[in-house]
Design a protein around this motif. Structure first.
Motif, PDB file in Angstrom:
ATOM      1  N   LYS A   8      22.437 -17.122  26.409  1.00  0.00           N
ATOM      2  CA  LYS A   8      23.671 -17.258  25.619  1.00  0.00           C
ATOM      3  C   LYS A   8      23.634 -16.499  24.288  1.00  0.00           C
ATOM      4  CE  LYS A   8      25.083 -20.219  28.727  1.00  0.00           C
ATOM      5  NZ  LYS A   8      25.611 -19.627  29.965  1.00  0.00           N
ATOM      6  N   CYS A   9      22.472 -15.956  23.918  1.00  0.00           N
ATOM      7  CA  CYS A   9      22.365 -15.205  22.658  1.00  0.00           C
ATOM      8  C   CYS A   9      21.802 -13.820  22.928  1.00  0.00           C
ATOM      9  CB  CYS A   9      21.435 -15.939  21.683  1.00  0.00           C
ATOM     10  SG  CYS A   9      21.994 -17.607  21.293  1.00  0.00           S
ATOM     11  N   ARG A  10      22.199 -12.869  22.106  1.00  0.00           N
ATOM     12  CA  ARG A  10      21.788 -11.472  22.333  1.00  0.00           C
ATOM     13  C   ARG A  10      20.305 -11.252  21.997  1.00  0.00           C
ATOM     14  NH1 ARG A  10      22.834  -6.133  18.740  1.00  0.00           N
ATOM     15  NH2 ARG A  10      22.214  -4.639  20.330  1.00  0.00           N
ATOM     16  N   PRO A  11      19.536 -10.691  22.933  1.00  0.00           N
ATOM     17  CA  PRO A  11      18.186 -10.265  22.570  1.00  0.00           C
ATOM     18  C   PRO A  11      18.280  -9.003  21.699  1.00  0.00           C
ATOM     19  CG  PRO A  11      18.403 -10.593  24.947  1.00  0.00           C
ATOM     20  CD  PRO A  11      19.794 -10.567  24.375  1.00  0.00           C
ATOM     21  N   PRO A  12      17.489  -8.914  20.625  1.00  0.00           N
ATOM     22  CA  PRO A  12      17.575  -7.744  19.742  1.00  0.00           C
ATOM     23  C   PRO A  12      17.404  -6.448  20.528  1.00  0.00           C
ATOM     24  CG  PRO A  12      16.107  -9.412  18.826  1.00  0.00           C
ATOM     25  CD  PRO A  12      16.494  -9.884  20.195  1.00  0.00           C
ATOM     26  N   ASN A  13      18.197  -5.457  20.166  1.00  0.00           N
ATOM     27  CA  ASN A  13      18.174  -4.131  20.822  1.00  0.00           C
ATOM     28  C   ASN A  13      18.383  -4.208  22.335  1.00  0.00           C
ATOM     29  OD1 ASN A  13      17.554  -2.911  18.317  1.00  0.00           O
ATOM     30  ND2 ASN A  13      15.425  -3.546  18.595  1.00  0.00           N
ATOM     31  N   ASN A  14      19.020  -5.264  22.780  1.00  0.00           N
ATOM     32  CA  ASN A  14      19.325  -5.436  24.207  1.00  0.00           C
ATOM     33  C   ASN A  14      18.084  -5.409  25.101  1.00  0.00           C
ATOM     34  OD1 ASN A  14      21.931  -5.450  23.360  1.00  0.00           O
ATOM     35  ND2 ASN A  14      22.406  -3.387  24.061  1.00  0.00           N
ATOM     36  N   ARG A  15      16.923  -5.811  24.552  1.00  0.00           N
ATOM     37  CA  ARG A  15      15.737  -5.880  25.419  1.00  0.00           C
ATOM     38  C   ARG A  15      15.951  -6.983  26.452  1.00  0.00           C
ATOM     39  NH1 ARG A  15      13.696 -10.585  24.274  1.00  0.00           N
ATOM     40  NH2 ARG A  15      13.342 -11.336  22.144  1.00  0.00           N
ATOM     41  N   ASN A  16      15.154  -6.930  27.542  1.00  0.00           N
ATOM     42  CA  ASN A  16      15.235  -7.993  28.541  1.00  0.00           C
ATOM     43  C   ASN A  16      14.759  -9.303  27.921  1.00  0.00           C
ATOM     44  OD1 ASN A  16      16.234  -6.514  30.652  1.00  0.00           O
ATOM     45  ND2 ASN A  16      14.224  -6.049  31.524  1.00  0.00           N
ATOM     46  N   PRO A  17      15.403 -10.418  28.251  1.00  0.00           N
ATOM     47  CA  PRO A  17      14.934 -11.701  27.731  1.00  0.00           C
ATOM     48  C   PRO A  17      13.537 -12.034  28.270  1.00  0.00           C
ATOM     49  CG  PRO A  17      16.870 -11.993  29.162  1.00  0.00           C
ATOM     50  CD  PRO A  17      16.593 -10.530  29.099  1.00  0.00           C
ATOM     51  N   ASN A  18      12.718 -12.733  27.471  1.00  0.00           N
ATOM     52  CA  ASN A  18      11.401 -13.147  27.972  1.00  0.00           C
ATOM     53  C   ASN A  18      11.502 -14.541  28.614  1.00  0.00           C
ATOM     54  OD1 ASN A  18      11.172 -15.146  25.955  1.00  0.00           O
ATOM     55  ND2 ASN A  18      10.447 -13.622  24.488  1.00  0.00           N
ATOM     56  N   THR A  19      10.393 -14.979  29.189  1.00  0.00           N
ATOM     57  CA  THR A  19      10.419 -16.242  29.959  1.00  0.00           C
ATOM     58  C   THR A  19      10.781 -17.435  29.075  1.00  0.00           C
ATOM     59  OG1 THR A  19       8.547 -15.273  31.091  1.00  0.00           O
ATOM     60  CG2 THR A  19       9.129 -17.490  31.730  1.00  0.00           C
ATOM     61  N   ASP A  20      10.288 -17.449  27.831  1.00  0.00           N
ATOM     62  CA  ASP A  20      10.628 -18.568  26.932  1.00  0.00           C
ATOM     63  C   ASP A  20      12.143 -18.655  26.753  1.00  0.00           C
ATOM     64  OD1 ASP A  20       8.043 -19.078  26.578  1.00  0.00           O
ATOM     65  OD2 ASP A  20       7.890 -18.320  24.510  1.00  0.00           O
ATOM     66  N   GLU A  21      12.759 -17.490  26.601  1.00  0.00           N
ATOM     67  CA  GLU A  21      14.214 -17.459  26.367  1.00  0.00           C
ATOM     68  C   GLU A  21      14.986 -17.868  27.626  1.00  0.00           C
ATOM     69  OE1 GLU A  21      13.435 -13.945  23.071  1.00  0.00           O
ATOM     70  OE2 GLU A  21      14.173 -13.407  25.059  1.00  0.00           O
ATOM     71  N   THR A  22      14.572 -17.361  28.784  1.00  0.00           N
ATOM     72  CA  THR A  22      15.292 -17.750  30.013  1.00  0.00           C
ATOM     73  C   THR A  22      15.075 -19.240  30.304  1.00  0.00           C
ATOM     74  OG1 THR A  22      13.492 -16.770  31.279  1.00  0.00           O
ATOM     75  CG2 THR A  22      15.515 -15.534  31.221  1.00  0.00           C
ATOM     76  N   ASP A  23      13.860 -19.717  30.050  1.00  0.00           N
ATOM     77  CA  ASP A  23      13.591 -21.150  30.285  1.00  0.00           C
ATOM     78  C   ASP A  23      14.428 -22.020  29.337  1.00  0.00           C
ATOM     79  OD1 ASP A  23      11.793 -20.511  32.210  1.00  0.00           O
ATOM     80  OD2 ASP A  23       9.996 -21.017  31.059  1.00  0.00           O
ATOM     81  N   ALA A  24      14.530 -21.592  28.074  1.00  0.00           N
ATOM     82  CA  ALA A  24      15.268 -22.387  27.081  1.00  0.00           C
ATOM     83  C   ALA A  24      16.743 -22.489  27.451  1.00  0.00           C
ATOM     84  CB  ALA A  24      15.109 -21.760  25.694  1.00  0.00           C
ATOM     85  N   CYS A  25      17.295 -21.437  28.017  1.00  0.00           N
ATOM     86  CA  CYS A  25      18.745 -21.417  28.304  1.00  0.00           C
ATOM     87  C   CYS A  25      19.109 -22.017  29.659  1.00  0.00           C
ATOM     88  CB  CYS A  25      19.255 -19.974  28.238  1.00  0.00           C
ATOM     89  SG  CYS A  25      20.389 -19.684  26.866  1.00  0.00           S
ATOM     90  N   ARG A  26      18.112 -22.241  30.492  1.00  0.00           N
ATOM     91  CA  ARG A  26      18.388 -22.703  31.859  1.00  0.00           C
ATOM     92  C   ARG A  26      19.282 -23.947  31.883  1.00  0.00           C
ATOM     93  NH1 ARG A  26      16.365 -22.552  37.128  1.00  0.00           N
ATOM     94  NH2 ARG A  26      15.207 -20.695  36.570  1.00  0.00           N
TER      95      ARG A  26
END
Ligand code: URA
Length: 194
Positions: free
Chosen positions: A91-109
């Motif tokens: 739900k939030c933009r990763p800086p410089n449009n990098r791919n989200p990491n596992t912590d970020e995908t897990d947090a948003c699940r």
């Protein structure tokens, strides 16, 4: 669930996402991008993560990739963009449009799961590897799984190419034809619901 209950659960969820600090992306975002469209839609489209324009506006798929998504749906499938609910795995933009990491995908699940449980669509479309892997646990890449109907908790799920990939492969007639085939498959599945 009654309509009023759904509406209040929906607003509650939006407030939780707005206040979310579960991962580091909360420090760099301008806006959360919750999603948009009818909450009673039969079809939910899930992208990867907001880009710059989405972060600035708080709306999903409003940049170049979003314009192409609208064309694919409307010109390719006769599906009005306004008839589907559109959201992202993150739900939030990763800086410089990098791919989200596992912590970020897990947090948003929990957020997209709650959105799907409230909307209860008949069809889910995942655009690109990130949502496809998050919802299906597949090891297959998008080039082999696209167009092959899957299930998420009993709901039909169609993996498709991400429109950004199509923009990078402009002029690739195979990729274009595959996307055309996929949106026709989506159109047929939607028509069969009525
Ligand atoms: N790409 C995505 O995956 N989502 C957006 O909202 C915009 C671009």
């Amino acid at each position: 669930m009654m309509i009023t209950d759904i509406n209040s659960a929906w607003e509650e969820l939006r407030k939780r996402v707005e206040a979310c600090t579960k991962c580091g992306l909360c420090q760099t975002r301008n806006n959360i991008v919750f999603g948009e469209g009818p909450v009673n839609s039969k079809c939910v489209i899930i992208g990867e993560a907001p880009g710059e324009e989405e972060d600035m506006s708080g709306r999903p798929f409003v940049g170049k990739a979003g314009q192409l998504l609208t064309k694919i749906l409307e010109n390719g499938g006769g599906i009005p963009r306004a008839s589907v609910y559109i959201t992202n795995t993150i739900k939030c933009r990763p800086p410089n449009n990098r791919n989200p990491n596992t912590d970020e995908t897990d947090a948003c699940r929990e957020y997209w799961e709650a959105q799907l449980l409230l909307i209860q669509p008949s069809i889910i479309v995942t655009m690109g590897n990130i949502p496809t892997k998050a919802l299906t646990n597949t090891q297959r890449g998008i080039t082999t799984i696209r167009g092959v109907w899957q299930k998420w908790r009993g709901i039909d799920l169609l993996p498709m190419y991400h429109p950004s990939y199509l923009l990078r492969r402009e002029g690739d007639l195979t990729v274009r034809k595959q996307t055309w085939d996929d949106v026709k498959s989506l159109k047929a599945k939607l028509a069969a619901l009525k």
